[in-house]
Design a protein around this motif. Structure first.
Motif, PDB file in Angstrom:
ATOM      1  N   ASN A   1       0.821  -1.217   0.000  1.00  0.00           N
ATOM      2  CA  ASN A   1       0.000   0.000   0.000  1.00  0.00           C
ATOM      3  C   ASN A   1       0.855   1.268   0.000  1.00  0.00           C
ATOM      4  OD1 ASN A   1      -2.463   1.359  -0.014  1.00  0.00           O
ATOM      5  ND2 ASN A   1      -2.754   1.232   2.194  1.00  0.00           N
ATOM      6  N   PRO A   2       1.797   1.397  -0.946  1.00  0.00           N
ATOM      7  CA  PRO A   2       2.638   2.594  -0.939  1.00  0.00           C
ATOM      8  C   PRO A   2       1.861   3.842  -1.345  1.00  0.00           C
ATOM      9  CG  PRO A   2       3.110   1.283  -2.882  1.00  0.00           C
ATOM     10  CD  PRO A   2       2.130   0.490  -2.065  1.00  0.00           C
ATOM     11  N   ARG A   3       2.338   4.986  -0.902  1.00  0.00           N
ATOM     12  CA  ARG A   3       1.615   6.250  -1.119  1.00  0.00           C
ATOM     13  C   ARG A   3       2.596   7.416  -1.076  1.00  0.00           C
ATOM     14  NH1 ARG A   3      -2.551   6.800   3.380  1.00  0.00           N
ATOM     15  NH2 ARG A   3      -0.812   7.340   4.718  1.00  0.00           N
ATOM     16  N   ARG A   4       2.277   8.471  -1.842  1.00  0.00           N
ATOM     17  CA  ARG A   4       3.043   9.724  -1.754  1.00  0.00           C
ATOM     18  C   ARG A   4       2.061  10.862  -1.566  1.00  0.00           C
ATOM     19  NH1 ARG A   4       6.465   6.411  -2.657  1.00  0.00           N
ATOM     20  NH2 ARG A   4       8.225   6.490  -4.111  1.00  0.00           N
ATOM     21  N   THR A   5       2.488  11.907  -0.862  1.00  0.00           N
ATOM     22  CA  THR A   5       1.617  13.065  -0.644  1.00  0.00           C
ATOM     23  C   THR A   5       2.237  14.305  -1.251  1.00  0.00           C
ATOM     24  OG1 THR A   5       0.957  12.082   1.461  1.00  0.00           O
ATOM     25  CG2 THR A   5       0.385  14.387   1.115  1.00  0.00           C
ATOM     26  N   TYR A   6       1.423  15.074  -1.954  1.00  0.00           N
ATOM     27  CA  TYR A   6       1.883  16.352  -2.510  1.00  0.00           C
ATOM     28  C   TYR A   6       1.696  17.402  -1.426  1.00  0.00           C
ATOM     29  CZ  TYR A   6       1.730  20.636  -5.332  1.00  0.00           C
ATOM     30  OH  TYR A   6       1.923  21.898  -5.834  1.00  0.00           O
ATOM     31  N   ILE A   7       2.795  17.887  -0.882  1.00  0.00           N
ATOM     32  CA  ILE A   7       2.729  18.835   0.230  1.00  0.00           C
ATOM     33  C   ILE A   7       3.135  20.209  -0.255  1.00  0.00           C
ATOM     34  CG2 ILE A   7       3.671  19.399   2.509  1.00  0.00           C
ATOM     35  CD1 ILE A   7       4.009  16.405   2.977  1.00  0.00           C
TER      36      ILE A   7
ATOM     37  N   PRO B   1       3.665  26.235   3.626  1.00  0.00           N
ATOM     38  CA  PRO B   1       2.668  26.771   4.564  1.00  0.00           C
ATOM     39  C   PRO B   1       1.934  27.954   3.957  1.00  0.00           C
ATOM     40  CG  PRO B   1       4.778  26.452   5.658  1.00  0.00           C
ATOM     41  CD  PRO B   1       5.001  26.177   4.219  1.00  0.00           C
ATOM     42  N   GLY B   2       0.628  28.000   4.218  1.00  0.00           N
ATOM     43  CA  GLY B   2      -0.155  29.102   3.687  1.00  0.00           C
ATOM     44  C   GLY B   2      -0.736  28.837   2.321  1.00  0.00           C
ATOM     45  N   GLN B   3      -0.375  27.697   1.715  1.00  0.00           N
ATOM     46  CA  GLN B   3      -0.885  27.394   0.369  1.00  0.00           C
ATOM     47  C   GLN B   3      -1.644  26.088   0.361  1.00  0.00           C
ATOM     48  OE1 GLN B   3       1.870  27.420  -2.899  1.00  0.00           O
ATOM     49  NE2 GLN B   3       3.092  29.027  -1.954  1.00  0.00           N
ATOM     50  N   GLY B   4      -2.734  26.065  -0.415  1.00  0.00           N
ATOM     51  CA  GLY B   4      -3.448  24.821  -0.632  1.00  0.00           C
ATOM     52  C   GLY B   4      -2.933  24.159  -1.895  1.00  0.00           C
ATOM     53  N   PHE B   5      -3.518  23.025  -2.277  1.00  0.00           N
ATOM     54  CA  PHE B   5      -3.058  22.361  -3.500  1.00  0.00           C
ATOM     55  C   PHE B   5      -4.070  22.562  -4.620  1.00  0.00           C
ATOM     56  CE2 PHE B   5      -5.852  18.693  -2.866  1.00  0.00           C
ATOM     57  CZ  PHE B   5      -5.929  18.565  -1.488  1.00  0.00           C
ATOM     58  N   LEU B   6      -3.549  22.940  -5.788  1.00  0.00           N
ATOM     59  CA  LEU B   6      -4.392  23.225  -6.954  1.00  0.00           C
ATOM     60  C   LEU B   6      -4.392  22.023  -7.896  1.00  0.00           C
ATOM     61  CD1 LEU B   6      -3.212  26.885  -7.603  1.00  0.00           C
ATOM     62  CD2 LEU B   6      -5.391  26.143  -6.657  1.00  0.00           C
ATOM     63  N   PRO B   7      -5.473  21.875  -8.675  1.00  0.00           N
ATOM     64  CA  PRO B   7      -5.609  20.675  -9.508  1.00  0.00           C
ATOM     65  C   PRO B   7      -4.423  20.422 -10.444  1.00  0.00           C
ATOM     66  CG  PRO B   7      -7.649  21.926  -9.537  1.00  0.00           C
ATOM     67  CD  PRO B   7      -6.660  22.761  -8.796  1.00  0.00           C
ATOM     68  N   GLY B   8      -3.995  21.448 -11.194  1.00  0.00           N
ATOM     69  CA  GLY B   8      -2.940  21.257 -12.194  1.00  0.00           C
ATOM     70  C   GLY B   8      -1.635  20.800 -11.565  1.00  0.00           C
TER      71      GLY B   8
ATOM     72  N   SER C   1       2.609  24.409   9.029  1.00  0.00           N
ATOM     73  CA  SER C   1       3.145  23.498   8.022  1.00  0.00           C
ATOM     74  C   SER C   1       2.088  22.512   7.526  1.00  0.00           C
ATOM     75  CB  SER C   1       4.315  22.722   8.621  1.00  0.00           C
ATOM     76  OG  SER C   1       4.693  21.677   7.770  1.00  0.00           O
ATOM     77  N   ASN C   2       2.180  22.145   6.245  1.00  0.00           N
ATOM     78  CA  ASN C   2       1.294  21.132   5.671  1.00  0.00           C
ATOM     79  C   ASN C   2       1.919  19.742   5.707  1.00  0.00           C
ATOM     80  OD1 ASN C   2      -0.800  22.935   4.915  1.00  0.00           O
ATOM     81  ND2 ASN C   2       0.383  23.567   3.129  1.00  0.00           N
ATOM     82  N   ASP C   3       3.055  19.652   6.421  1.00  0.00           N
ATOM     83  CA  ASP C   3       3.775  18.382   6.511  1.00  0.00           C
ATOM     84  C   ASP C   3       3.623  17.790   7.891  1.00  0.00           C
ATOM     85  OD1 ASP C   3       7.262  17.502   5.728  1.00  0.00           O
ATOM     86  OD2 ASP C   3       5.513  16.280   6.214  1.00  0.00           O
ATOM     87  N   PRO C   4       3.124  16.603   8.070  1.00  0.00           N
ATOM     88  CA  PRO C   4       2.640  15.653   7.075  1.00  0.00           C
ATOM     89  C   PRO C   4       1.259  16.004   6.509  1.00  0.00           C
ATOM     90  CG  PRO C   4       2.316  14.752   9.255  1.00  0.00           C
ATOM     91  CD  PRO C   4       3.000  16.066   9.445  1.00  0.00           C
ATOM     92  N   SER C   5       0.458  16.716   7.304  1.00  0.00           N
ATOM     93  CA  SER C   5      -0.816  17.233   6.793  1.00  0.00           C
ATOM     94  C   SER C   5      -1.213  18.385   7.702  1.00  0.00           C
ATOM     95  CB  SER C   5      -1.905  16.157   6.794  1.00  0.00           C
ATOM     96  OG  SER C   5      -2.399  15.944   8.114  1.00  0.00           O
ATOM     97  N   PRO C   6      -1.966  19.389   7.176  1.00  0.00           N
ATOM     98  CA  PRO C   6      -2.354  20.509   8.043  1.00  0.00           C
ATOM     99  C   PRO C   6      -3.185  20.041   9.234  1.00  0.00           C
ATOM    100  CG  PRO C   6      -3.394  20.662   5.867  1.00  0.00           C
ATOM    101  CD  PRO C   6      -2.441  19.550   5.799  1.00  0.00           C
ATOM    102  N   GLY C   7      -4.079  19.081   8.991  1.00  0.00           N
ATOM    103  CA  GLY C   7      -4.950  18.580  10.052  1.00  0.00           C
ATOM    104  C   GLY C   7      -4.159  17.985  11.208  1.00  0.00           C
ATOM    105  N   TYR C   8      -3.118  17.239  10.880  1.00  0.00           N
ATOM    106  CA  TYR C   8      -2.288  16.634  11.936  1.00  0.00           C
ATOM    107  C   TYR C   8      -1.641  17.720  12.792  1.00  0.00           C
ATOM    108  CZ  TYR C   8       1.442  14.073  14.227  1.00  0.00           C
ATOM    109  OH  TYR C   8       2.282  13.539  15.178  1.00  0.00           O
ATOM    110  N   ASN C   9      -1.126  18.753  12.136  1.00  0.00           N
ATOM    111  CA  ASN C   9      -0.457  19.835  12.874  1.00  0.00           C
ATOM    112  C   ASN C   9      -1.431  20.638  13.704  1.00  0.00           C
ATOM    113  OD1 ASN C   9       2.122  19.094  11.974  1.00  0.00           O
ATOM    114  ND2 ASN C   9       1.863  20.238  10.072  1.00  0.00           N
ATOM    115  N   ILE C  10      -2.650  20.828  13.209  1.00  0.00           N
ATOM    116  CA  ILE C  10      -3.684  21.493  14.007  1.00  0.00           C
ATOM    117  C   ILE C  10      -3.975  20.659  15.250  1.00  0.00           C
ATOM    118  CG2 ILE C  10      -6.143  22.085  14.108  1.00  0.00           C
ATOM    119  CD1 ILE C  10      -5.980  23.182  11.370  1.00  0.00           C
ATOM    120  N   GLU C  11      -4.057  19.346  15.076  1.00  0.00           N
ATOM    121  CA  GLU C  11      -4.343  18.463  16.204  1.00  0.00           C
ATOM    122  C   GLU C  11      -3.270  18.603  17.286  1.00  0.00           C
ATOM    123  OE1 GLU C  11      -4.856  14.334  15.180  1.00  0.00           O
ATOM    124  OE2 GLU C  11      -5.188  13.757  17.278  1.00  0.00           O
ATOM    125  N   GLN C  12      -2.017  18.649  16.861  1.00  0.00           N
ATOM    126  CA  GLN C  12      -0.929  18.771  17.848  1.00  0.00           C
ATOM    127  C   GLN C  12      -0.991  20.119  18.567  1.00  0.00           C
ATOM    128  OE1 GLN C  12       0.319  15.824  18.281  1.00  0.00           O
ATOM    129  NE2 GLN C  12      -0.836  15.383  16.415  1.00  0.00           N
TER     130      GLN C  12
END
Lengths: 335, 96
Positions: free
Chosen positions: A27-33, A36-43, A171-182
């Motif tokens: 189940n390998p995976r990569r994340t486009y990070i 900070p301050g930027q979201g990810f756009l489709p292109g 930071s968006n690394d590893p994900s913004p939600g994780y950092n908010i939780e911390q």
């Protein structure tokens, strides 16, 4: 014993997973990070996926110790999600399905989450809370459909959290939600926010506007810390989710809750849901970040169920779609 | 490759043709079937048609504006190269 490979890339995660009879082979995976301050756009997201997908595919095969000939079916995310990344992934799935001479299966992303949650936790017939950056739905199975009992009427709960992260530039690394939780763990001042449950549904865009505004005012005057904002937002959002989940449970007479989707990793949400479940004598089920967060094997698992019950997607019907309701799929693999 | 044509004296449409040769008809077919299912993201102002003759995949665009044409062609070329890379890495196609 069908072996199914699944391709997932509807948002900023690109994953390829292989499953055989309920056993996760890889189940390998990569994340486009993004910075900070930027979201990810489709292109840009599609470009990221294009750059790594073949590597991840090879990794999936290598880790599973399999060759193309061992695969019985190629599953991929048909939708919902962001258009450009979905197309990128679908193109690779279609190509390998043809190269290897295997049937193709277009899977609904939400159902991928549900089926993986069911497999991992063995929950029998739970009320499902599906919460991620792109989706917020309360789902229950009834008569061959995963029926949506309640949902967000505007943005997803994860989107609301991610947008706060952008405002306070964490930071968006590893994900913004994780950092908010911390950060929330270190917050202790509760800032009152709007609480917008609408019957069975929820609304988050008003809370977002409010907190974006409050953030600028309160932070600049030192009336609160970013940690306090994270804490207050989580408490409010999660209480709303617990409420609508409980409402659906009451309607269905359900004694099980399953949380799926990236926001489902959040331990505070699990804790709050656990309190409600305990009060009702119900059981709470959740998975860890390997399966909560978008991944390839969840698509493979849903594909496995669909394949065994006779579904196949013709190439000409394999177009991707940004809008794909959970209840559009006929769940022929359950009674 | 891009030509301006007046049709009915009132419309100006831009056209773009692309011919992509493949090592075999089978591979050209695979490319066609991988690249044709998704609709153009932009509904109006552009049409795209894929066709197969022997080992060659041909693509024909018509568009109202150069900008729209450029975006669509550029996007297609990205997807086409992804198909080719996939075929390189995971081909050749199994015998049917």
């Amino acid at each position: 014993m069908p072996v199914v490979i699944g391709f997932e890339g509807s948002a900023n995660k690109i994953g390829v997973g292989i499953i055989r009879d309920g056993e996760v082979l890889s189940n390998p995976r990569r994340t486009y990070i993004t910075p900070p301050g930027q979201g990810f756009l489709p292109g840009e997201t599609a470009k990221h996926h294009r750059g790594v997908i073949l590597t991840v595919l090879q990794e999936a095969l290598d880790e599973a110790g399999l060759k193309a000939a061992d695969i019985d079916c190629v599953a991929y995310t048909k939708g919902p999600g962001m258009g450009a990344p979905l197309v990128t992934v679908a193109i690779v799935a279609r190509t390998v399905a043809q190269l290897w001479g295997k049937p193709l299966l277009g899977v609904n992303h939400c159902i991928g989450h549900i089926e993986m949650g069911r497999l991992i936790t063995n929950a029998q017939n739970p009320t499902v809370l599906y919460v991620s950056g792109g989706n917020t739905q309360v789902i229950a199975y009834s008569e061959r459909r995963y029926r949506i009992f309640g949902e967000t009427i505007d943005i997803a709960v994860g989107n609301c959290l991610d947008r706060l992260a952008r405002v306070i530039k964490i930071s968006n690394d590893p994900s913004p939600g994780y950092n908010i939780e911390q950060m929330a763990k270190k917050g202790n001042k509760y800032i009152e926010l709007p609480y917008t449950v609408k019957g069975m549904d929820v609304s988050f865009s008003g809370i977002l506007s409010y907190i974006e505004d409050a953030a600028h005012k309160l932070l600049s005057t030192g009336q609160c810390t970013p940690e306090d904002l994270c804490f207050s937002l989580q408490e409010t959002l999660f209480a709303m989710l617990v409420e609508i989940t409980e409402r659906a449970m009451a309607h269905c007479g359900s004694q099980e809750v399953l949380i799926v989707g990236g926001v489902g990793c959040n331990l505070r949400l699990q804790e709050m849901m656990g309190v409600m479940c305990k009060e009702r004598g119900a059981r709470l089920f959740a998975t860890d970040e390997r399966f909560c967060i978008d991944n390839g094997v969840m698509i493979a698992q849903a594909g496995w169920e669909m394949f065994r019950s006779g579904h196949v997607t013709e190439l000409s019907d394999s177009w991707i779609t940004q809008r794909y309701r959970t209840d559009e799929v006929e769940v022929t693999w359950r009674d | 490759m891009a030509a301006c044509k007046t049709e009915n004296g009132s419309e100006r449409k831009l056209e773009f043709f692309l011919k992509v040769p493949f090592p075999s008809e089978r591979e050209a077919t695979i490319a066609l079937q991988s690249l044709s299912p998704d609709p153009e993201p932009r509904k109006g102002g552009i049409t795209k048609n894929l066709d197969l003759s022997g080992q060659t995949l041909s693509v024909r665009w018509t568009a109202d504006e150069a900008r729209i044409l450029r975006v669509s062609v550029s996007s297609f070329l990205d997807h086409l190269s992804l198909v080719m890379e996939t075929m390189d890495a995971f081909g050749p196609p199994v015998s049917q």
